[in-house]
Design an enzyme around this catalytic site. Structure first.
Site: not given
Ligand code: ADP
Length: 310
Positions: A37, A92, A173, A263, A265
């Site tokens: 991704n 998957y 993780y 998000a 990635d």
């Molecule tokens: P992961 O997919 O690794 O769990 P995160 O959920 O922390 O990552 O989100 C990664 C990035 O995606 C955040 O730093 C932000 O920039 C963006 N993001 C995720 N959720 C939102 C949201 N609800 N509104 C705006 N940006 C978001």
């Protein structure tokens, strides 16, 4: 990996028809995986300005061949993908429960990617990788490699850095991929100790390392050796530690969230794109957030995006 998800098709012929007592359901096939991704989104941003290579191992079947041409058509260089005769790619399936919650079923215990860095082609792969400027991998990469390949990979990382290569790492993780939390902690901390750019998410850091604040996560990782640490936390502030200082960057919460897969990635790809384009860290956070926002407003891990500009 091969991704199977329920095809969104209406019509009597597609669903509801009983065949020998079995309900017919149609599934669509796509390809994905966390590091792919990021490679995909980096290639969408950088076009031909950055040579984005994807490293994995696949089989010599028609689906593996289709995967390689799909990656290549997306602008990702596939020259370093190993083809292992007789092996078949990991798979998957995405399942959705009655409340709309998505979860994943995996068939990847024998995925050929697990053999990377211990196949007869490994020496050639390492020689080619040694010519690159940056190497990006994740906790999933480390979890799926067999121990012998993982050790060879860490050894390669040391040599790569010693000759000036830079390493970026996202913890990603996944508890089910590890034998124990202790094993995950010790292997992941070895990656933090050898990376130039760490791109963890706060959720993963709390889950595995039981930290109580973003700053505690940053402090723990910088102590291990990572020079630049970018801690993502959904719609909450992104913490960036570089040059001995921590900055906090507000994220504008998205009003249109369809699917948060990818998000982190895609954020990583936007951030890397900006940093590889010699932009500063605030600009890189904006680029990462911009890309992630476009991705979560659409369904699926791999979606079309407009590259951020600076
Ligand atoms: P992961 O997919 O690794 O769990 P995160 O959920 O922390 O990552 O989100 C990664 C990035 O995606 C955040 O730093 C932000 O920039 C963006 N993001 C995720 N959720 C939102 C949201 N609800 N509104 C705006 N940006 C978001």
């Amino acid at each position: 990996m091969i991704e199977l998800s329920r095809a969104d098709i209406s019509g009597a012929s597609a669903s509801g028809t009983e065949v020998s007592g079995n309900q017919r359901e149609l599934y669509q096939k796509r390809y994905g995986g966390d590091t792919y991704n990021t490679a995909y989104y980096l290639a969408q941003c950088a076009k031909s300005a950055i040579d984005v290579n994807y490293v994995t191992a696949l089989g010599d079947d028609t689906i593996s061949a289709d995967m390689i041409s799909t990656f290549s058509n997306a602008g990702v260089n596939t020259d370093l993908i190993e083809k292992i005769p007789g092996a078949v790619p990991g798979l998957y399936a995405i399942q959705t429960d009655e409340n709309g919650e998505r979860s994943f079923l995996y068939w990847r215990s024998e995925a050929p990617a697990r053999q990377l860095f211990q196949t007869p082609q490994s020496e050639t792969l390492k020689a080619e990788l040694m010519k690159k400027d940056w190497l990006y991998f994740s906790g999933i990469t480390l979890a799926i490699l067999y121990p012998k390949g993982r050790e060879a990979f860490f050894e390669f990382c040391q040599a790569f850095r010693a000759q000036g290569g830079k390493i970026a790492f996202d913890i990603n993780y996944r508890p089910r991929l590890w034998a124990s939390e202790d094993e995950a902690r010790s292997i992941i901390d070895r990656a933090y100790a050898i990376c130039d750019l760490a791109l963890p998410s706060y959720d993963d850091e709390t889950l595995l390392f039981k930290v109580n604040s973003p700053q505690e996560a940053i402090d723990r990782i910088t102590k291990l050796g990572a020079k630049e640490v970018v801690l993502k936390n959904g719609a909450e502030k992104v913490y960036v530690h570089s040059h001995g200082q921590t900055e906090k960057h507000a994220i504008v919460p998205a009003t249109d969230v369809k699917d948060t897969t990818s998000a982190g990635d895609s954020f990583n790809a936007g951030y890397l794109y900006a940093r590889l384009s010699e932009q500063d860290t605030p600009t890189a956070v904006k680029a990462g957030a911009n890309l992630a926002k476009q991705v979560i407003a659409q369904t699926g891990a791999i979606v079309p995006v407009t590259p951020p500009t600076f």
